[in-house]
Scaffold this motif. Structure first.
Motif, PDB file in Angstrom:
ATOM      1  N   ARG A   1       0.839  -1.201   0.000  1.00  0.00           N
ATOM      2  CA  ARG A   1       0.000   0.000   0.000  1.00  0.00           C
ATOM      3  C   ARG A   1       0.878   1.257   0.000  1.00  0.00           C
ATOM      4  N   ARG A   2       1.863   1.243   0.890  1.00  0.00           N
ATOM      5  CA  ARG A   2       2.726   2.437   0.992  1.00  0.00           C
ATOM      6  C   ARG A   2       3.476   2.694  -0.320  1.00  0.00           C
TER       7      ARG A   2
ATOM      8  N   GLU B   1       1.022   4.096  -2.837  1.00  0.00           N
ATOM      9  CA  GLU B   1       0.660   5.475  -2.480  1.00  0.00           C
ATOM     10  C   GLU B   1       1.766   6.447  -2.874  1.00  0.00           C
TER      11      GLU B   1
ATOM     12  N   LYS C   1      -3.958   8.211  -2.074  1.00  0.00           N
ATOM     13  CA  LYS C   1      -4.322   7.410  -0.922  1.00  0.00           C
ATOM     14  C   LYS C   1      -4.943   6.128  -1.486  1.00  0.00           C
ATOM     15  N   ALA C   2      -4.467   4.967  -1.000  1.00  0.00           N
ATOM     16  CA  ALA C   2      -4.926   3.690  -1.565  1.00  0.00           C
ATOM     17  C   ALA C   2      -5.883   2.984  -0.612  1.00  0.00           C
TER      18      ALA C   2
END
Ligand code: DLL
Length: 437
Positions: free
Chosen positions: A223-224, A227, A233-234
């Motif tokens: 995710r990071r 992103e 923003k995911a």
């Protein structure tokens, strides 16, 4: 309260009492509907000695029998239909491509509620009618594209029905039409991020603000990365064909789990071995009951996804129960690039093509994309030291695999006795993706 935008605030922020009241009301009707219309499930209830009158509240759901994937296969294609076929307007199907796939049916009302669930997910990710929503989940039988597409329409976004693949074109449309929301699998999102960088774009060059990613497991680390690479923003989104598709649950701004659309889907966590219902906070198999679907109204469907539910108060204001990211599956299904792959499918191809059943599947992730390699052991008779001969056989086997699986694995023919034997259960799959951290 961090975020105040909801698609249906009266439902999404309803009190616990109100939600239970809705569920109590719906379950009574739904069990009656299923008992009267679905002979397959009526038999299961009769075998268990349960009558529709025994279900008066949502708590009584424990008395009902479970449904499993095996039931779906047995009842294929029409055995679990809850309405006359002439009332159905759509089918969708699972991403697996073998034999009897799961075929889900929808009435117009079922489509509406499914799209509503997806609309809630889009709004939770900050979507409004001012957004340009680029949907690059697959379209067709797979539920990803059609589900998010419908949700995007309901929100009023300008919808780009891209489907998956053709990354160059995805990037061109994304830039030219100033897409603000991206919907696809997390692995494809990562690939798009990488391709943007390769094309010389910086994260701030695109207009994206949010991504809605699901259909396969992904870590916080991934995710990071996504992103960062896309400057967004995911948000996670979950669902399965059997319950409609994406939108059964979705993440809000807190990004600490996915709110389940409890007015439509009742969730339970059970012990996968005993079937016992476990208390909130326990890890177990996720079971869903569709509270108001008409055409494919599954009651107590065992998803095989291992998960935890929590009712901790959420800063977004939504009151619906949250599920964590699925931590794995209680069966052996692999999800590779969003496609369901069963080791048994691979075995079938090998045996059909005259190879030994000694093989090993290695799933990994390279450049943010899943890879699948299959080491196939040759019998002494098949073994040849002519490289060109071996390469030709590998190619042929890759083609057969692609036809069966819908994705192309890399096949390596290896010498006799080189695949490790096991005295207990064979380890067929080595999943190096370390997804469940
Ligand atoms: O994957 C529906 C979907 C489409 C969900 C687009 C989200 C976005 P199926 O092909 O039937 O349906 O596969 C369902 O995929 O039981 C899970 O094991 C897995 N899965 C789905 N979403 C997630 C997620 C769609 N967010 C199966 N995280 C499910 C982890 C997921 N696994």
């Amino acid at each position: 309260m961090e975020e105040q935008h909801y698609y249906q605030p009266e439902i999404e922020t309803a009190s616990r009492e109100k939600i239970v009241e809705i569920q109590n009301e719906k379950i009574k009707k739904q069990v009656k509907h299923v008992y009267e219309n679905v002979e397959y499930y009526r038999k299961l209830m009769d075998e268990k000695g349960v009558k529709p009158e025994d279900i008066q509240t949502i708590d009584d759901i424990k008395k009902l029998p479970f449904l499993t994937k095996a039931d779906l296969r047995e009842a294929y294609p029409y055995g679990l239909l809850g309405t006359d076929l002439k009332n159905c307007v759509r089918i969708q199907s699972t991403s697996g491509t073998t034999g009897k796939r799961v075929v889900a049916f929808y009435t117009q009302a079922d489509i509406e509620l499914w799209e509503e669930c997806c609309a809630r997910a889009i709004v939770a990710a900050g979507g409004t009618k001012d957004d340009v929503c680029q949907v690059c989940y697959g379209y067709g039988l797979f539920t990803g594209g059609p589900g998010l597409n419908g949700g995007s329409h309901k929100v009023g976004c300008l919808t780009l029905p891209m489907s998956s693949g053709n990354t160059e074109r995805q990037i061109q449309f994304m830039m030219d039409l100033k897409s603000t929301i991206l919907c696809c699998t997390p692995s494809y999102a990562a690939y798009i991020g990488e391709s943007l960088a390769d094309a010389g774009y910086k994260p701030e060059d695109n207009h994206l603000k949010a991504g809605i990613f699901g259909a396969e497991p992904w870590t916080e680390e991934m995710r990071r990365n996504i992103e960062k690479s896309l400057g967004i923003k995911a948000y996670d989104i979950y669902g399965l064909t059997e319950t409609s598709g994406p939108g059964v649950s979705f993440e809000c701004s807190e990004q600490t789990g996915m709110h389940i659309n409890e007015d439509h889907f009742y969730a339970e966590i059970i012990d996968p071995d005993t079937g016992e219902v476990l208390p909130e906070g326990s890890k177990g198999e996720l079971v869903f009951t569709s509270l108001d679907k008409e055409a494919f109204p599954l009651l107590r469907y065992r998803t095989r996804d291992i998960c935890v539910l929590t009712r901790k108060k959420c800063s977004c204001g939504r009151t619906h129960v949250k599920m964590c990211k699925p931590m794995g599956r209680s069966d052996d299904m692999l999800i590779v690039r969003g496609v369901n792959v069963f080791p048994s499918q691979i075995e079938t191809v090998l045996l059909n093509e005259g190879y030994t059943p000694n093989y090993q599947i290695i799933v990994d992730r390279a450049n943010n994309t899943d890879t699948i390699d299959i080491n196939v052991e040759l019998s002494p008779e098949q073994f040849s030291d002519k490289v060109s001969e071996t390469q030709a056989k590998e190619k042929a086997l890759e083609g057969a695999m692609r036809t069966m699986l819908g994705i192309g694995p890399k096949v390596h023919l290896v010498p006799p006795k080189s695949v490790v034997r096991s005295e207990g259960k064979a380890v067929r799959v080595i999943d190096k993706r370390k997804l469940h951290d």
